[in-house]
Structure formats: C-alpha cells, structure tokens
Write a protein that holds these residues in place. Structure first.
Motif, PDB file in Angstrom:
ATOM      1  N   UNK A 202       0.832  -1.214   0.000  1.00  0.00           N
ATOM      2  CA  UNK A 202       0.000   0.000   0.000  1.00  0.00           C
ATOM      3  C   UNK A 202       0.867   1.265   0.000  1.00  0.00           C
ATOM      4  N   UNK A 203       2.126   1.123   0.442  1.00  0.00           N
ATOM      5  CA  UNK A 203       3.042   2.274   0.417  1.00  0.00           C
ATOM      6  C   UNK A 203       3.686   2.456  -0.955  1.00  0.00           C
ATOM      7  N   UNK A 204       3.481   1.503  -1.854  1.00  0.00           N
ATOM      8  CA  UNK A 204       4.160   1.565  -3.150  1.00  0.00           C
ATOM      9  C   UNK A 204       3.570   2.677  -4.011  1.00  0.00           C
ATOM     10  N   UNK A 205       4.330   3.018  -5.066  1.00  0.00           N
ATOM     11  CA  UNK A 205       3.881   4.090  -5.976  1.00  0.00           C
ATOM     12  C   UNK A 205       2.691   3.651  -6.821  1.00  0.00           C
ATOM     13  N   UNK A 206       2.361   2.383  -6.783  1.00  0.00           N
ATOM     14  CA  UNK A 206       1.152   1.927  -7.471  1.00  0.00           C
ATOM     15  C   UNK A 206      -0.084   2.356  -6.686  1.00  0.00           C
ATOM     16  N   UNK A 207       0.033   2.462  -5.382  1.00  0.00           N
ATOM     17  CA  UNK A 207      -1.125   2.799  -4.542  1.00  0.00           C
ATOM     18  C   UNK A 207      -1.226   4.279  -4.211  1.00  0.00           C
ATOM     19  N   UNK A 208      -0.099   4.879  -3.810  1.00  0.00           N
ATOM     20  CA  UNK A 208      -0.188   6.276  -3.357  1.00  0.00           C
ATOM     21  C   UNK A 208       0.908   7.117  -4.024  1.00  0.00           C
ATOM     22  N   UNK A 209       0.678   8.419  -4.053  1.00  0.00           N
ATOM     23  CA  UNK A 209       1.675   9.312  -4.660  1.00  0.00           C
ATOM     24  C   UNK A 209       2.892   9.411  -3.736  1.00  0.00           C
ATOM     25  N   UNK A 210       3.993   9.876  -4.299  1.00  0.00           N
ATOM     26  CA  UNK A 210       5.209   9.987  -3.476  1.00  0.00           C
ATOM     27  C   UNK A 210       5.004  11.003  -2.344  1.00  0.00           C
ATOM     28  N   UNK A 211       4.211  12.038  -2.607  1.00  0.00           N
ATOM     29  CA  UNK A 211       4.004  13.010  -1.516  1.00  0.00           C
ATOM     30  C   UNK A 211       3.181  12.376  -0.391  1.00  0.00           C
ATOM     31  N   UNK A 212       2.180  11.555  -0.750  1.00  0.00           N
ATOM     32  CA  UNK A 212       1.418  10.850   0.293  1.00  0.00           C
ATOM     33  C   UNK A 212       2.309   9.815   0.994  1.00  0.00           C
ATOM     34  N   UNK A 213       3.215   9.220   0.227  1.00  0.00           N
ATOM     35  CA  UNK A 213       4.136   8.263   0.844  1.00  0.00           C
ATOM     36  C   UNK A 213       4.938   8.947   1.945  1.00  0.00           C
ATOM     37  N   UNK A 214       5.490  10.123   1.600  1.00  0.00           N
ATOM     38  CA  UNK A 214       6.292  10.854   2.600  1.00  0.00           C
ATOM     39  C   UNK A 214       5.450  11.243   3.810  1.00  0.00           C
ATOM     40  N   UNK A 237       8.298  -4.935  -2.599  1.00  0.00           N
ATOM     41  CA  UNK A 237       7.273  -4.122  -3.280  1.00  0.00           C
ATOM     42  C   UNK A 237       5.853  -4.631  -3.075  1.00  0.00           C
ATOM     43  N   UNK A 238       5.676  -5.939  -2.875  1.00  0.00           N
ATOM     44  CA  UNK A 238       4.343  -6.498  -2.670  1.00  0.00           C
ATOM     45  C   UNK A 238       3.446  -6.394  -3.891  1.00  0.00           C
ATOM     46  N   UNK A 239       4.039  -6.217  -5.054  1.00  0.00           N
ATOM     47  CA  UNK A 239       3.238  -6.152  -6.280  1.00  0.00           C
ATOM     48  C   UNK A 239       3.084  -4.750  -6.836  1.00  0.00           C
ATOM     49  N   UNK A 240       3.646  -3.739  -6.145  1.00  0.00           N
ATOM     50  CA  UNK A 240       3.559  -2.362  -6.647  1.00  0.00           C
ATOM     51  C   UNK A 240       4.932  -1.827  -7.022  1.00  0.00           C
ATOM     52  N   UNK A 241       4.955  -0.760  -7.819  1.00  0.00           N
ATOM     53  CA  UNK A 241       6.233  -0.153  -8.232  1.00  0.00           C
ATOM     54  C   UNK A 241       6.843   0.631  -7.063  1.00  0.00           C
ATOM     55  N   UNK A 242       8.164   0.514  -6.866  1.00  0.00           N
ATOM     56  CA  UNK A 242       8.769   1.221  -5.726  1.00  0.00           C
ATOM     57  C   UNK A 242       9.896   2.167  -6.120  1.00  0.00           C
ATOM     58  N   UNK A 243      10.284   2.201  -7.378  1.00  0.00           N
ATOM     59  CA  UNK A 243      11.372   3.121  -7.750  1.00  0.00           C
ATOM     60  C   UNK A 243      11.125   4.556  -7.287  1.00  0.00           C
ATOM     61  N   UNK A 244       9.892   5.092  -7.423  1.00  0.00           N
ATOM     62  CA  UNK A 244       9.687   6.490  -7.024  1.00  0.00           C
ATOM     63  C   UNK A 244       9.875   6.758  -5.523  1.00  0.00           C
TER      64      UNK A 244
END
Lengths: 352, 225
Positions: A202-214, A237-244
């Motif tokens: 859920x923390x991955x860039x597939x779920x939330x924006x980088x600003x929401x992540x921070x 990653x749990x299935x989501x993109x994490x590079x961002x």
C-alpha cells in the motif's frame, strides 16, 4: 560447494559472488510436493518446512522461504474465517474491522505464539534453520504496518480512512499495527530467520503518490524498524512499483536491500540508491505460466544483464502462482544459473 | 453559466482529485451548483471529464495511483447518485452490466473503481459483490436483461480457475447466450499478461477503469446489433 549463504555474504561485504543469488518464492507448490491439500499443508510447520526443503533441492535456488500465507497475520489479529482454495493462496473471509468503530476494539495478542498457526510458522522457520545448517538463508516475511490494515478492514475502507478519515483513529490503528509488525520481526529472527522480507504494497507508488508516501507511510516504516533495527530487512514491493520511493527509503530508514517490481527499472533503481544497496530484480512471474522456455530464457538473460551491470544484484520472483508448470520453473532456474554466472576468475572480487 | 466557469470548476476539481482531497472536491461540486451550473453540466462537464482525465493519466506525467483512481471514481459515483434525480429529463441508460469479483476472490477495489466510472457514464450496474459463483452471474444477467457481465479478479488462480470467468463462458455457451451477453474481465493478473483475458474466455478487458465505459459500450453495441 558455494552455498546461497556464501553468495549473500559476498554481496553483503561488497564482494562479487560466483553467480547472482537466486530467490525463488515458491509457496503453495510445497503442498503438491508433499501430496497434501493446502489446508492440511498449512496446518503443520513441519510439512511446510519439508515442502520448502524439497523444492529448494529440486530447483537449486539460494534461499528457504519461512512463510505460510499473508492472511495469517490477520488470523493472529482475530480473523475468524480463512478461505482455502485448491490452486492458490488462502484468502481472508472475515474482516476483523467491519466498521471504523471496530478500530478501538482491536487488540494485539499478549504473545504471538498464542496463535497456533503463528506457532507452526515459527516452528517451520526453526526447522528450516536447523536443516539449512548455515547453507541457505532463511527468509521470514512480515507485512508493514501501513499495509496491514488492508487485510483487517478491506482496501477500500482503508483508503477512505487514510486519505479522508479520522486521523486519530488512523493513528491508533497504525500504532497497533506497527507494534505488531516490530514484534513479528523480532519473533521471526528469534525463530531463526536470517533475512526479513518487509512487504509494503500500500506504500508503493502503485497505490499512493510519493508526496502521500512521505506524509503518511514513511513515518510508519521508520517506526516499524525502530525497535528491531533495519539490518537484514529487505523492503519488498508487494506487487507495486517502488522506484519512485527508493530515494526517501534510502535517506530515512537505514534499509540496505530493496526488492523491485517487474515494472521497476533496475538501472534507475541503482542510480537512485547509489553503489552500496542490494537490489533484487523480479521477473514477471505471471508470464511464467505460459511463456515458452525460449521466452523465459530471453527474459532472464535481459534481467541478468541489466542486474549484473547494476551490481549488488539478486535475481528474484514475486510470489509464484500455483499454475506455473514445473518445466517453466526449471527453465527459469537454468537460465538464471547460466546468465547469472560471473565466471570463476571474478568470484569474490570487490565489485563496488 | 459560462465556459470560463466550467473550465475553472473542472481545473479546481482535477486538482482536488489529484491531491486525493475528497472534501474539497465535493465542495467544488456544491459551489458549481450554487453558481447555477445545471446538474447535467456538473456531471458531464466536470465530474466525468475529471474522472476520465484523472484515471486516464492525462493530468500528470507520473502514473496515477490506485488511491487516486479509487477516490475519483468514488466521488463520481456519489455525485451521480445525488444529482441524477435532479436532471431535467431522465438520462438514456447506455446499457446494463452485472459486475462482481470471481468466485474465491475477496478483493473488491478494482470492481468499485470500475463501477463508479460506469455509473457516471450512465450505465446501469447490478453489483453482485465479492466471491460470486459463476451461476449467479448468469442468473443476474438474465433477470435484469444485462448485455454485459464484468468479472474482476485480483489473484491469478481466481482469474484462471475453473469457477471463474472460464466457467461463466462455459455456461453462456451451454445456454446459447453468447450472442446476448458479452463477458469483460479486469484486475491485476490481466495487467501482467495482456492476452490472459482471451485464455479465460472473455470478449474483452479494459486496461484502465477510465477505458472501461468505452469498451463496455462497444460490447453493448455488438449485442444490440
């Protein structure tokens, strides 16, 4: 004989192993190996351990997976109904948090071992550790506090809560989930896990924006790892993109290993992380269901070339679907061993 | 009501969606109504384009996240439900879709996002919920005269298993319903494997929730021809 532990130890000390270490996350397939149903398989730690040992022996990868299924964490927190399938992972059939009002009723178990299934899982890890005898790293898996509520209340209501809900309730829920996560990491290490895979979809860039992540997720990653420490923890990653989100994770968490999504660019990850972090590059294992051996070979070759160029590289899969045919797993392993080879002259040379 | 007001409202609404700020998005809708924008214009000039630009990834170079998809669709559905009774005449229903997750699958997020998109585009939706037996999809489609069955799957085994879309296709074939009812699928496994929808017997799949209305409209058209 060079073992998986030798390969990981080489990477962790900045040296080049004989070949790229291979993490092959076969899970439910162990039941087939043992000739039992998934329900019976996951009722006993010794069965799961034996299944894992047989699969590692059969395919020759470098780790042992001390995990049952993700829903087990919800079970430990009060989920009363787990739905078993014949051909895939068990599913959650009862939400512990049926409405936001239930959040204040959520209680952590006094002792994680009070849950018989958790007890079986730690017994499984202990069994793997003994049988491994230091040859193959044993992986334990935990769900990050920021992702755990999705299993307790459903992802839709959870998104509602963290985006636009009561912040005090959210904080209360995540505080409990973080305590649970930290305690699990410690318990899995005590049981014998050498490395901890920390899954945070859920923390991955597939779920939330980088600003929401921070704003929302990163503080909880830091808190989850505060007590157990980040050593030997791999951000998965749990299935989501994490590079961002890699730059923030590197800067703020002390984590040193990152398990990318198949859609994350490996070279970009290395550029973001700098030379020291370990990177696990994952193959798109859903395609392993019907790719031809030639297609598998080409894809593994591509990943290995990129990964070896990036350095500090581990080849991995996500959680491999039950329906991947055995010949395709063998084709992947054969290609991974072949293209992952660094050559004997370079073995254990400094790589960074 | 001026074009400038519509554009200003749409711009502000898009920003609220991008920031996943539901309260602001709903306040902008209310302000538009207070400024005498018609309910029809709020839906078709603000909410639907907002949702489609958001979910279609047209307002940012970055890929749009699932939480943004979810919120855009949720607000679209809520506003549509609230404003439809205020329309000057009943809108034409574009088609009827029976939707649910495949048997054994308890993940409802994708279904919820697509439902919001379809409702805002004036499709009638019969939502069967999660963990739906294949027979139930057929039964509901026959009861409601639906042209399309939509099945969402989050896991590989529920997408490809014997009680998922494959079984629905088999039942459609056995009951001679293939010309009357089309089958569309969606969910994570299809994003990792672009031809999987054919293997499970579907007529189509939609890459994003925003593209679902157009794909469903094409299927409805095929059935009605």
């Amino acid at each position: 004989m060079t073992t998986g532990m030798d390969r990981f130890a080489a990477l962790l000390t900045g040296k080049r192993p004989d070949r790229v270490p291979i993490v092959c996350n076969l899970l439910d397939q162990g039941a087939k190996e043992m000739g039992v149903s998934l329900k019976e398989y996951y009722s006993r730690g010794d069965l799961v351990a034996e299944g894992q040992l047989r699969m590692r022996e059969k395919y020759g990868y470098d780790t042992l997976l001390g995990m049952f299924y993700s829903a087990l964490e919800a079970e430990a927190l009060g989920c009363r109904n787990i739905i078993y399938a014949d051909d895939g992972p068990p599913n959650i059939g009862h939400l512990v948090i049926g409405s936001t009002g239930d959040i204040t009723k959520l209680r952590l178990p006094e002792d994680l071992d009070d849950n018989p299934r958790f007890r079986e899982m730690t017994a499984c890890i202990g069994h793997l550790k003994r049988e491994s005898a230091g040859r193959w790293p044993v992986l334990g898996v935990v769900t990050a506090s920021f992702s755990l509520p999705a299993m307790l209340m459903g992802i839709g209501p959870y998104i509602d809560l963290f985006l636009n809900g009561d912040t005090k309730l959210l904080d209360h829920l995540l505080t409990l989930c973080s305590q649970f996560c930290s305690r699990q990491i410690i318990a899995l290490r005590e049981a014998g896990a050498d490395l901890i895979v920390y899954a945070n979809p859920v923390a991955s860039a597939t779920f939330i924006t980088t600003s929401k992540f921070r704003e929302l997720a990163l503080p909880w990653v830091i808190r989850d790892l505060e007590q157990p420490g980040p050593a030997g923890v791999i951000f998965f990653n749990g299935g989501g993109r994490i590079n961002p989100i890699l730059a923030d994770l590197k800067r703020h968490t002390g984590l040193g290993a990152f398990y990318l999504n198949p859609f994350d660019d490996i070279a970009e990850a290395r550029s973001t992380l700098g030379p020291n972090a370990l990177i696990v590059g994952a193959i798109n294992d859903i395609r392993l269901i019907d790719w031809s051996p030639l297609e598998i070979d080409r894809e593994v070759e591509r990943l290995m070339l990129t990964g070896k160029q990036a350095g500090g590289f581990i080849f991995g899969t996500l959680l491999m679907p039950f329906s991947i045919p055995e010949p395709n797993i063998r084709a992947m392993m054969s290609a991974a061993v072949s293209y992952g080879n660094y050559g004997s002259e370079d073995a254990c040379a400094n790589q960074n | 009501m001026t074009e400038a007001l519509v554009q200003h409202t749409l711009g502000a609404y898009l920003k609220a969606l991008f920031d996943t700020d539901k309260a602001t998005a709903l306040r902008i809708v209310q302000e538009a109504l207070d400024n005498h924008m018609t309910p029809e214009s709020v839906i078709f000039d603000v909410v639907v384009p907002g949702m489609e630009q958001m979910i279609g990834g047209m307002i940012s170079d970055n890929q749009i996240t699932l939480s943004q998809h979810f919120l855009a669709s949720q607000i679209a559905e809520e506003v549509t439900d609230r404003l439809l009774p205020l329309f000057s005449s009943a809108p034409a229903i574009q088609g009827t879709v029976v939707i649910g997750t495949s048997f054994g699958d308890f993940h409802g997020l994708g279904k919820k996002i697509v439902t919001g998109c379809l409702r805002a585009r004036m499709f009638q939706i019969i939502d069967l919920g999660i963990n739906v037996a294949p027979e139930r999809f057929i039964e509901a489609a026959l009861e409601t005269g639906a042209e399309v069955i939509g099945i969402s799957s989050m896991m590989v085994h529920t997408a490809t298993g014997d009680r998922g879309p494959k079984k629905v296709r088999q039942l459609l074939r056995e009951q001679g319903l293939e010309q009357k009812i089309r089958l569309i699928v969606g969910g994570a496994p299809y994003r990792f494997h672009e031809n999987l929808y054919r293997e499970v017997g579907a007529n189509a799949w939609a890459d994003t929730a925003a593209s679902a209305p157009a794909v469903v409209a094409a299927l409805v058209k095929e059935v009605r021809q």
